[in-house]
Motif scaffolding. Structure first.
Motif, PDB file in Angstrom:
ATOM      1  N   ASP A 314       0.767  -1.295  -0.053  1.00  0.00           N
ATOM      2  CA  ASP A 314      -0.015   0.055   0.085  1.00  0.00           C
ATOM      3  C   ASP A 314       1.007   1.165   0.081  1.00  0.00           C
ATOM      4  OD1 ASP A 314      -2.461  -1.322  -0.017  1.00  0.00           O
ATOM      5  OD2 ASP A 314      -2.478  -1.349   2.190  1.00  0.00           O
ATOM      6  N   VAL A 315       1.960   1.138   0.758  1.00  0.00           N
ATOM      7  CA  VAL A 315       2.678   2.349   1.113  1.00  0.00           C
ATOM      8  C   VAL A 315       3.485   2.682  -0.590  1.00  0.00           C
ATOM      9  CG1 VAL A 315       4.975   0.968   1.475  1.00  0.00           C
ATOM     10  CG2 VAL A 315       4.673   3.413   2.309  1.00  0.00           C
ATOM     11  N   VAL A 316       3.733   1.556  -1.421  1.00  0.00           N
ATOM     12  CA  VAL A 316       4.403   2.055  -2.638  1.00  0.00           C
ATOM     13  C   VAL A 316       3.241   2.625  -3.596  1.00  0.00           C
ATOM     14  CG1 VAL A 316       5.259   1.035  -4.688  1.00  0.00           C
ATOM     15  CG2 VAL A 316       5.881  -0.027  -2.536  1.00  0.00           C
ATOM     16  N   PHE A 317       2.100   2.299  -3.654  1.00  0.00           N
ATOM     17  CA  PHE A 317       1.020   2.804  -4.334  1.00  0.00           C
ATOM     18  C   PHE A 317       0.748   4.139  -3.992  1.00  0.00           C
ATOM     19  CE2 PHE A 317       0.094  -1.853  -5.282  1.00  0.00           C
ATOM     20  CZ  PHE A 317       0.445  -1.903  -6.744  1.00  0.00           C
ATOM     21  N   SER A 318       0.603   4.332  -2.558  1.00  0.00           N
ATOM     22  CA  SER A 318       0.115   5.499  -2.062  1.00  0.00           C
ATOM     23  C   SER A 318       1.236   6.656  -2.372  1.00  0.00           C
ATOM     24  CB  SER A 318      -0.097   5.629  -0.445  1.00  0.00           C
ATOM     25  OG  SER A 318       1.205   5.213   0.187  1.00  0.00           O
ATOM     26  N   SER A 319       2.398   6.256  -2.451  1.00  0.00           N
ATOM     27  CA  SER A 319       3.523   7.017  -2.604  1.00  0.00           C
ATOM     28  C   SER A 319       3.500   7.539  -4.293  1.00  0.00           C
ATOM     29  CB  SER A 319       4.892   6.482  -2.479  1.00  0.00           C
ATOM     30  OG  SER A 319       6.181   7.556  -2.652  1.00  0.00           O
ATOM     31  N   LEU A 320       3.224   6.602  -4.978  1.00  0.00           N
ATOM     32  CA  LEU A 320       3.422   6.941  -6.495  1.00  0.00           C
ATOM     33  C   LEU A 320       1.892   8.016  -6.685  1.00  0.00           C
ATOM     34  CD1 LEU A 320       3.796   6.568  -9.480  1.00  0.00           C
ATOM     35  CD2 LEU A 320       2.333   4.602  -9.493  1.00  0.00           C
ATOM     36  N   ILE A 321       0.803   7.597  -6.019  1.00  0.00           N
ATOM     37  CA  ILE A 321      -0.353   8.480  -6.212  1.00  0.00           C
ATOM     38  C   ILE A 321       0.259   9.951  -5.566  1.00  0.00           C
ATOM     39  CG2 ILE A 321      -2.764   8.988  -5.425  1.00  0.00           C
ATOM     40  CD1 ILE A 321      -3.080   5.759  -5.432  1.00  0.00           C
ATOM     41  N   HIS A 322       0.599   9.853  -4.770  1.00  0.00           N
ATOM     42  CA  HIS A 322       0.844  11.313  -4.208  1.00  0.00           C
ATOM     43  C   HIS A 322       1.900  12.117  -5.196  1.00  0.00           C
ATOM     44  CE1 HIS A 322       2.022  14.281  -1.343  1.00  0.00           C
ATOM     45  NE2 HIS A 322       3.157  14.082  -1.198  1.00  0.00           N
ATOM     46  N   SER A 323       2.876  11.294  -5.908  1.00  0.00           N
ATOM     47  CA  SER A 323       3.765  11.862  -6.620  1.00  0.00           C
ATOM     48  C   SER A 323       2.904  12.733  -8.095  1.00  0.00           C
ATOM     49  CB  SER A 323       4.816  11.275  -7.600  1.00  0.00           C
ATOM     50  OG  SER A 323       4.097  10.121  -8.173  1.00  0.00           O
ATOM     51  N   PHE A 324       1.993  12.222  -8.327  1.00  0.00           N
ATOM     52  CA  PHE A 324       0.907  12.808  -9.218  1.00  0.00           C
ATOM     53  C   PHE A 324       0.741  14.107  -8.897  1.00  0.00           C
ATOM     54  CE2 PHE A 324      -0.903   8.324 -10.085  1.00  0.00           C
ATOM     55  CZ  PHE A 324       0.090   7.876 -10.622  1.00  0.00           C
ATOM     56  N   ASN A 325       0.862  14.719  -7.577  1.00  0.00           N
ATOM     57  CA  ASN A 325       0.784  16.162  -7.315  1.00  0.00           C
ATOM     58  C   ASN A 325       1.785  16.999  -7.444  1.00  0.00           C
ATOM     59  OD1 ASN A 325      -2.004  15.830  -6.674  1.00  0.00           O
ATOM     60  ND2 ASN A 325      -1.380  14.637  -4.807  1.00  0.00           N
ATOM     61  N   TRP A 326       3.127  16.517  -7.761  1.00  0.00           N
ATOM     62  CA  TRP A 326       4.288  17.160  -7.588  1.00  0.00           C
ATOM     63  C   TRP A 326       5.293  16.932  -8.599  1.00  0.00           C
ATOM     64  CZ3 TRP A 326       8.850  15.338  -6.476  1.00  0.00           C
ATOM     65  CH2 TRP A 326       8.960  14.034  -5.874  1.00  0.00           C
ATOM     66  N   ASN A 327       5.348  15.588  -8.967  1.00  0.00           N
ATOM     67  CA  ASN A 327       6.510  15.155  -9.901  1.00  0.00           C
ATOM     68  C   ASN A 327       6.100  15.157 -11.403  1.00  0.00           C
ATOM     69  OD1 ASN A 327       8.879  14.187 -10.925  1.00  0.00           O
ATOM     70  ND2 ASN A 327       8.596  12.195  -9.552  1.00  0.00           N
ATOM     71  N   PRO A 328       6.862  16.189 -11.975  1.00  0.00           N
ATOM     72  CA  PRO A 328       6.542  16.609 -13.478  1.00  0.00           C
ATOM     73  C   PRO A 328       6.740  15.208 -14.409  1.00  0.00           C
ATOM     74  CG  PRO A 328       7.866  18.516 -12.736  1.00  0.00           C
ATOM     75  CD  PRO A 328       7.638  17.063 -11.618  1.00  0.00           C
ATOM     76  N   ALA A 329       7.629  14.453 -13.848  1.00  0.00           N
ATOM     77  CA  ALA A 329       7.863  13.054 -14.762  1.00  0.00           C
ATOM     78  C   ALA A 329       6.754  12.178 -14.904  1.00  0.00           C
ATOM     79  CB  ALA A 329       8.916  12.479 -13.827  1.00  0.00           C
ATOM     80  N   THR A 330       5.734  12.346 -13.976  1.00  0.00           N
ATOM     81  CA  THR A 330       4.515  11.472 -14.108  1.00  0.00           C
ATOM     82  C   THR A 330       3.739  11.844 -15.511  1.00  0.00           C
ATOM     83  OG1 THR A 330       3.130  12.992 -12.839  1.00  0.00           O
ATOM     84  CG2 THR A 330       4.430  11.215 -11.684  1.00  0.00           C
ATOM     85  N   PHE A 331       3.912  13.145 -15.739  1.00  0.00           N
ATOM     86  CA  PHE A 331       3.191  13.439 -17.187  1.00  0.00           C
ATOM     87  C   PHE A 331       3.957  13.658 -18.450  1.00  0.00           C
ATOM     88  CE2 PHE A 331       3.324  17.646 -15.309  1.00  0.00           C
ATOM     89  CZ  PHE A 331       3.692  18.402 -16.086  1.00  0.00           C
ATOM     90  N   LEU A 332       5.418  14.191 -18.093  1.00  0.00           N
ATOM     91  CA  LEU A 332       6.403  14.620 -18.990  1.00  0.00           C
ATOM     92  C   LEU A 332       6.892  13.349 -19.803  1.00  0.00           C
ATOM     93  CD1 LEU A 332       8.236  17.456 -17.784  1.00  0.00           C
ATOM     94  CD2 LEU A 332       6.582  17.595 -19.400  1.00  0.00           C
TER      95      LEU A 332
END
Length: 633
Positions: A314-332
């Motif tokens: 769960d900690v891995v998935f929640s960390s990834l979901i949280h990165s959708f709010n701050w990490n440009p690599a998730t859409f670039l």
């Protein structure tokens, strides 16, 4: 056709978008047709649930899409110029709410590490309730239980309890006091607090069994998962595939990957393409842990339960979901490098190359989510999304920090059907080394390689330079050379060091309103298409709070989606003017996203964009890993 336009004002009005392209994996043997009455009841149920979720008002903005000629620089002001093609802002456009004014009012609570924070209904509530970390194998641990409880007044504002240091959905890495883990494990779809969440993620099987939920207990959400599965099956049985449902201000995005269904329910005004990309990454994170061969289990038993295989992750998935709010690599779909002197990066790359020649498939040296150096075996390619998922997997697992680990992992873009084996070791609190191999018995060989690498890095002062770079930061808009005569010969040897200011520079700085860099420049991101790398400037005044940074991130996200929209584009150049003046410039070689003061002069802003491109070229040896394109090794 999917669009970014405002959805129907009636929450009960739902519109479904579907496609017949068949590009996605799907279940070759869909479930039998459910009865029409059951489908009607299921649709009514999810419609009512969506309607009852608290909704935020959408942001409004006036925008202009236009194409510009493919010149090497943006045209300056003049007859037939780029500036002349930009339409002025619609004076009647509704002004966006100022995110900078949405402040948390905190008051101390009972003795301990908790504070009570008031939040409005329009704000997503993310509390720091962490689970036990996975085991050293990274997915063999047991699923922990949440200690949080459902809170809320039910009407108006909501009061929630958070631990000290919880910054919610912050954007700036320096503001990330967020604790990963499962959220609100005692909630279900009947909980008022569960319905108030602005963004939900679900993973379920084609039989309707829940696998993962961002909020709440998966077992308590079994009925809700069955409703989602019924919608997907109903559309598939009609020979089509559901992509998106709009219900009021909510969007329900679907992604079908064989026997695995992924769903996102959101009222964050993010474009569908962004939500779909996030679901793709969430699926990739699951494949990294299990490989795609898990589909065979569903072929043998359609009611197969995947939950035990993902226990403790769960900690891995929640960390990834949280990165959708701050990490440009998730859409670039690109990675970023830690700024370092060219000689320092070369020293790190040389020893990694020696190790790669000894049988290592990939050798990656990283500091947090930034790459220091990476090399790969001949003809081996490493995708930027795989690097994002791998670094998230390592950083979110506490066991990797406490001891050297040897764990099976799968790189979805490299080979989704087979495991690789990763040796992971933290060299200090933030810097870690990853050695990947196909040999399951290579632990001691990789350990010897790590010892050699660590000795060289210490001897050549690479680790101390890494720590200095973390303190100094990267590119700052205040340091942007605005004088065209400034070239690489006068650039400071290290980013972040003060540069000499000329009188001409001061004159330009006095020619605009607001704060930040020249011509009202607040922030920029530059993506090298060839290298699959990007660089982002440091956040500075006036974008200093988490809310302001997150809002700018969402503006970039929407602009990227619009620029790459195959239905209406792609575009070469575009700017949007709302509270942020955001400009985007796309060429075959790079993409530039820049945010300016809303009162900035357009002609000066265009010149500054050219200066940014020149500045990046001048310091590319420090900010990019040259010669390391994942597809050119």
């Amino acid at each position: 056709m999917l669009s970014d336009s405002n959805s129907s004002s009636s929450p009960a009005a739902a519109a479904a978008s579907s496609d017949n392209d068949g590009n996605n994996d799907s279940d070759p043997n869909p479930n039998p047709n459910p009865s029409p009455n059951l489908i009607d009841q299921s649709l009514d149920a999810i419609e009512n649930q969506l309607a009852s979720i608290s909704m935020s008002y959408p942001e409004t903005e006036s925008e202009t899409d236009f194409d510009a000629s493919g010149t090497s620089q943006l045209n300056e002001l003049g007859n037939g110029s780029f500036h002349d093609e930009i339409e002025t802002e619609d004076p009647g456009a509704e002004e966006e709410p100022n995110f900078g004014n949405f402040l948390d009012e905190a008051s101390s609570s009972r003795a301990g590490s908790s504070t009570l924070i008031w939040r409005s209904n329009s704000e997503e509530v993310d509390e720091a309730d962490a689970l036990p970390s996975p085991s050293s194998s990274a997915y063999a641990g047991e699923r922990g239980s949440s200690v949080s409880s459902s809170r809320g007044s039910g009407i108006g504002d909501e009061i929630c309890e958070v631990g000290n240091g919880d910054s919610g959905d912050g954007v700036s890495e320096s503001n990330l006091q967020w604790a990963p883990g499962k959220r609100h494990g005692d909630e279900d779809d009947a909980s008022l607090s569960w319905r108030k969440r602005k963004k939900h993620f679900f993973i379920l099987s084609h039989s309707g069994k829940p696998i993962y939920s961002r909020y709440g207990d998966e077992h308590k959400l079994a009925g809700f998962s069955a409703t989602l599965q019924a919608i997907i099956s109903f559309v598939e049985n009609g020979g089509d595939r559901v992509k998106l449902i709009r219900a009021g201000k909510h969007q329900v995005a679907f992604l079908v990957k064989g026997p695995i269904y992924l769903v996102c329910i959101s009222c964050t005004e993010e474009p569908y393409e962004s939500l779909r990309g996030q679901l793709e990454l969430l699926y990739g994170q699951m494949i990294l842990i299990l490989t795609k061969s898990v589909n065979r289990c569903f072929e043998k038993n359609p009611k197969f339960d995947m939950t035990p295989l993902l226990g403790g992750t769960d900690v891995v998935f929640s960390s990834l979901i949280h990165s959708f709010n701050w990490n440009p690599a998730t859409f670039l779909h690109a990675y970023t490098c830690l700024p370092l002197a060219y000689a320092t990066r070369q020293a790190a790359g040389a020893i990694l190359q020696d190790i790669a020649d000894s049988g290592v498939l990939f050798a990656i040296l990283m500091c947090k989510h930034k790459v220091i150096s990476l090399v790969g075996a001949q003809k081996a390619s490493l995708n930027a999304d795989d690097m994002l998922l791998l670094s998230n997997f390592v950083m979110s697992s506490e066991s990797f920090r406490t001891s050297e680990c040897f764990s099976p992992i799968c790189l979805p873009r490299y080979n989704p059907m087979a495991f690789l084996y990763a040796y992971v070791h933290y060299l200090d609190a933030q810097t870690y080394l990853m050695l990947l191999t196909t040999n399951s018995d290579a632990f001691f060989h990789l350990k010897d390689c790590r010892i050699r690498i660590e000795q060289v890095l210490l001897k050549s002062n690479v680790l101390s330079e890494v720590q200095r770079s973390m303190v100094d930061g990267g590119m700052r808009v205040e340091d942007l050379p605005v004088d065209p005569g400034i070239r690489s010969g006068s650039v400071s040897p290290h980013l972040g060091q003060p540069r000499p200011t000329t009188g001409h520079t001061e004159n330009i700085r006095d020619a605009f309103f607001g704060t930040g860099g020249p011509a009202g420049l607040w922030h920029f991101m530059y993506r090298s298409i060839f290298l699959d790398q990007y660089v982002s400037s440091e956040f500075s005044s006036p974008i200093t709070t988490s809310k302001q940074q997150k809002r700018l991130y969402r503006a970039y996200q929407k602009l990227y989606s619009s620029m790459h929209d195959k239905e209406i584009g792609p575009h070469r150049t575009q700017f949007r003017r709302d509270q942020n003046y955001v400009l985007c410039w796309v060429t075959p070689d790079f993409e530039l996203y820049a945010a300016f003061d809303p009162l900035a002069d357009k002609a000066l802003a265009i010149k500054i964009c050219n200066r940014i491109c020149q500045w990046v070229k001048d310091v590319e040896n420090e900010i990019f890993l040259l010669g390391a394109s994942p597809f050119s090794w």
